[in-house]
Design a protein around this motif. Structure first.
Motif, mmCIF file in Angstrom:
data_model
loop_
_atom_site.group_PDB
_atom_site.id
_atom_site.type_symbol
_atom_site.label_atom_id
_atom_site.label_comp_id
_atom_site.label_asym_id
_atom_site.label_seq_id
_atom_site.Cartn_x
_atom_site.Cartn_y
_atom_site.Cartn_z
ATOM 1 N N GLU A 9 0.789 -1.232 0.000
ATOM 2 C CA GLU A 9 0.000 0.000 0.000
ATOM 3 C C GLU A 9 0.820 1.281 0.000
ATOM 4 O OE1 GLU A 9 -2.282 -0.621 3.523
ATOM 5 O OE2 GLU A 9 -3.902 -1.630 2.455
ATOM 6 N N VAL A 10 2.055 1.225 0.391
ATOM 7 C CA VAL A 10 2.864 2.436 0.460
ATOM 8 C C VAL A 10 4.327 2.066 0.250
ATOM 9 C CG1 VAL A 10 3.058 2.293 2.973
ATOM 10 C CG2 VAL A 10 3.400 4.495 1.855
ATOM 11 N N CYS A 63 -4.176 11.435 -3.675
ATOM 12 C CA CYS A 63 -4.978 10.669 -2.717
ATOM 13 C C CYS A 63 -6.421 11.146 -2.756
ATOM 14 C CB CYS A 63 -4.404 10.844 -1.307
ATOM 15 S SG CYS A 63 -5.358 10.037 -0.012
ATOM 16 N N GLY A 76 1.721 10.357 -5.136
ATOM 17 C CA GLY A 76 0.831 9.235 -5.356
ATOM 18 C C GLY A 76 1.235 8.406 -6.560
ATOM 19 N N LEU A 119 2.268 6.838 -2.046
ATOM 20 C CA LEU A 119 1.028 6.113 -1.766
ATOM 21 C C LEU A 119 0.779 5.179 -2.936
ATOM 22 C CD1 LEU A 119 -1.209 9.032 -0.413
ATOM 23 C CD2 LEU A 119 0.527 7.670 0.770
ATOM 24 N N ASN A 120 0.517 3.905 -2.639
ATOM 25 C CA ASN A 120 0.584 2.892 -3.685
ATOM 26 C C ASN A 120 -0.704 2.070 -3.813
ATOM 27 O OD1 ASN A 120 2.036 1.535 -5.736
ATOM 28 N ND2 ASN A 120 2.478 -0.150 -4.328
ATOM 29 N N ARG A 121 -1.819 2.779 -3.917
ATOM 30 C CA ARG A 121 -3.086 2.116 -4.233
ATOM 31 C C ARG A 121 -3.712 2.819 -5.442
ATOM 32 N NH1 ARG A 121 -7.367 2.106 -0.069
ATOM 33 N NH2 ARG A 121 -8.052 0.182 -1.071
ATOM 34 N N PRO A 122 -3.053 2.794 -6.587
ATOM 35 C CA PRO A 122 -3.536 3.585 -7.727
ATOM 36 C C PRO A 122 -4.929 3.200 -8.175
ATOM 37 C CG PRO A 122 -1.830 2.029 -8.403
ATOM 38 C CD PRO A 122 -1.829 2.044 -6.910
ATOM 39 N N ASN A 140 -5.262 5.919 -4.516
ATOM 40 C CA ASN A 140 -4.412 5.975 -3.324
ATOM 41 C C ASN A 140 -5.161 6.353 -2.049
ATOM 42 O OD1 ASN A 140 -2.018 5.397 -4.919
ATOM 43 N ND2 ASN A 140 -2.233 7.482 -5.704
#
Length: 363
Positions: free
Chosen positions: A18-19, A76, A69, A32-35, A39
């Protein structure tokens, strides 16, 4: 799971679900790693950021921090409101715990002892504002779409957003809070949510420069004159219509003023009446407070919204069922009494969030 590292043990690039945390030269980078979810913040992301930022604050090899992001949709989109919806239905405490940790993160960012650079590119909404607009170097682009859209889902601005918007010129922050409008980079600069405009196509170059150069010099080299702010142009009628503490009167003025005020009037009329009135009261009460005090007030208000019907209904209508037809309770501003509003600000007793200097002084 979101991984965590001790300061010296952090490798050149650490990849988690997730990050991402990495150190590039003298720059600590948080991605931040929820594209797929623009995110949106989870509890794990917030906890990991809080821990890593605390470590970097005491790490002499890190001169500045950058938050950005993954993907091309934005920094985000806010907190994970589907998770909040499920927690409300379950009657759990996960949301209250998440907010407490998130607000501690917001407080840490605000007091961070090193330059904290936020790339506010693309969508930057709700909780995304909390991890960017409290930073010391806030950069917007021509792609920025930011704001506090909480009244749309039967909630109110939080993550220190009430304090930020209360400090905006005139009543522009009141307009932004009650309508929940998505704002461009120029409007973010006018509101005081950002500092600098950099074209999105040059962010990668700026990030590279930050690895070796002082932040102020690197940012100045890439900054450009922003476009004109629409909100600044609208300042006259915004100040005239949004002054005062009476939501019904604000709506009456907007409808009577005519012209471009018709849109905001109908937008506010469609929001949760309870959320509109409590958001307005929040903005008025927060004036003169510190960020810690503002966050404590927002936590108090937020927990009350978890107990009421509109927050759950707003998420259902906008995100779960997506029918865009929320049924607010009460349904009109007139039905929301002064006593109803004041109840949202009543002390929580043992549940109060205590952001004392001891608890928030991570740095």
């Amino acid at each position: 799971m979101v991984g965590k590292h001790a300061g010296d043990a952090l490798p050149a690039e650490a990849l988690f679900d997730e990050v991402l945390f990495e150190r590039r030269g003298r720059l600590g980078v948080i991605t931040l790693n929820r594209p797929q979810a623009v995110n949106a913040l989870t509890a794990g992301m917030v906890s990991a950021m809080l821990e890593q930022l605390t470590l970097w604050a005491d790490d002499d090899s890190v001169a500045a921090v950058l938050v950005r992001g993954a993907g091309d949709r934005g920094l985000c989109a806010g907190g994970d409101i589907v998770a909040i919806y499920r927690d409300i239905l379950d009657g759990g405490n996960a949301t209250a715990d998440f907010w407490a940790e998130e607000y501690r993160l917001n407080s840490l960012i605000s007091a961070y002892p090193k330059p904290y650079v936020a790339f506010m590119d693309g969508l930057v909404l709700g909780g995304g504002v909390g991890i960017s607009a409290h930073g010391s170097v806030r950069i917007v682009t021509e792609r920025t779409r930011t704001g506090m859209p909480e009244t749309t889902i039967g909630f109110v601005p939080d993550v220190g957003g009430t304090l930020l918007l209360s400090r905006s010129p005139g009543e522009s922050g009141t307009h932004a809070a009650l309508t929940g409008a998505h704002l461009d980079g120029a409007d973010a600069l006018f509101l005081g949510l950002a500092d600098t405009f950099v074209p999105s196509g040059r962010l990668a170059e700026l990030a590279a420069a930050l690895e070796t150069q002082p932040v102020e010099a690197a940012v100045a080299r890439f900054s450009e004159q922003p476009p004109a702010s629409t909100l600044e142009r609208q300042r006259e009628w915004i100040d005239a219509c949004y002054s005062g503490d009476d939501a019904e009167e604000i709506l009456r003025r907007l409808r009577a003023f005519g012209g471009e005020t018709a849109g905001p009037a109908e937008t506010i009329a469609a929001k949760s009446p309870t959320a509109v009135k409590v958001a307005l009261e929040s903005l008025r009460r927060v004036r003169g407070l510190s960020l810690a005090e503002a966050l404590e007030q927002e936590y108090r208000v937020g927990l009350r919204f978890l107990e009421g019907p509109d927050f759950r209904e707003g998420i259902r209508a906008q995100v779960v069922d997506k029918d865009r037809t929320p049924h607010w309770q009460p349904a009109t501003l007139a039905e929301v009494s002064r006593d109803d509003v004041e109840a949202y600000f009543a002390p929580l007793g043992e549940r109060e969030l205590q952001l004392s200097s001891k608890e928030t002084n991570h740095v």
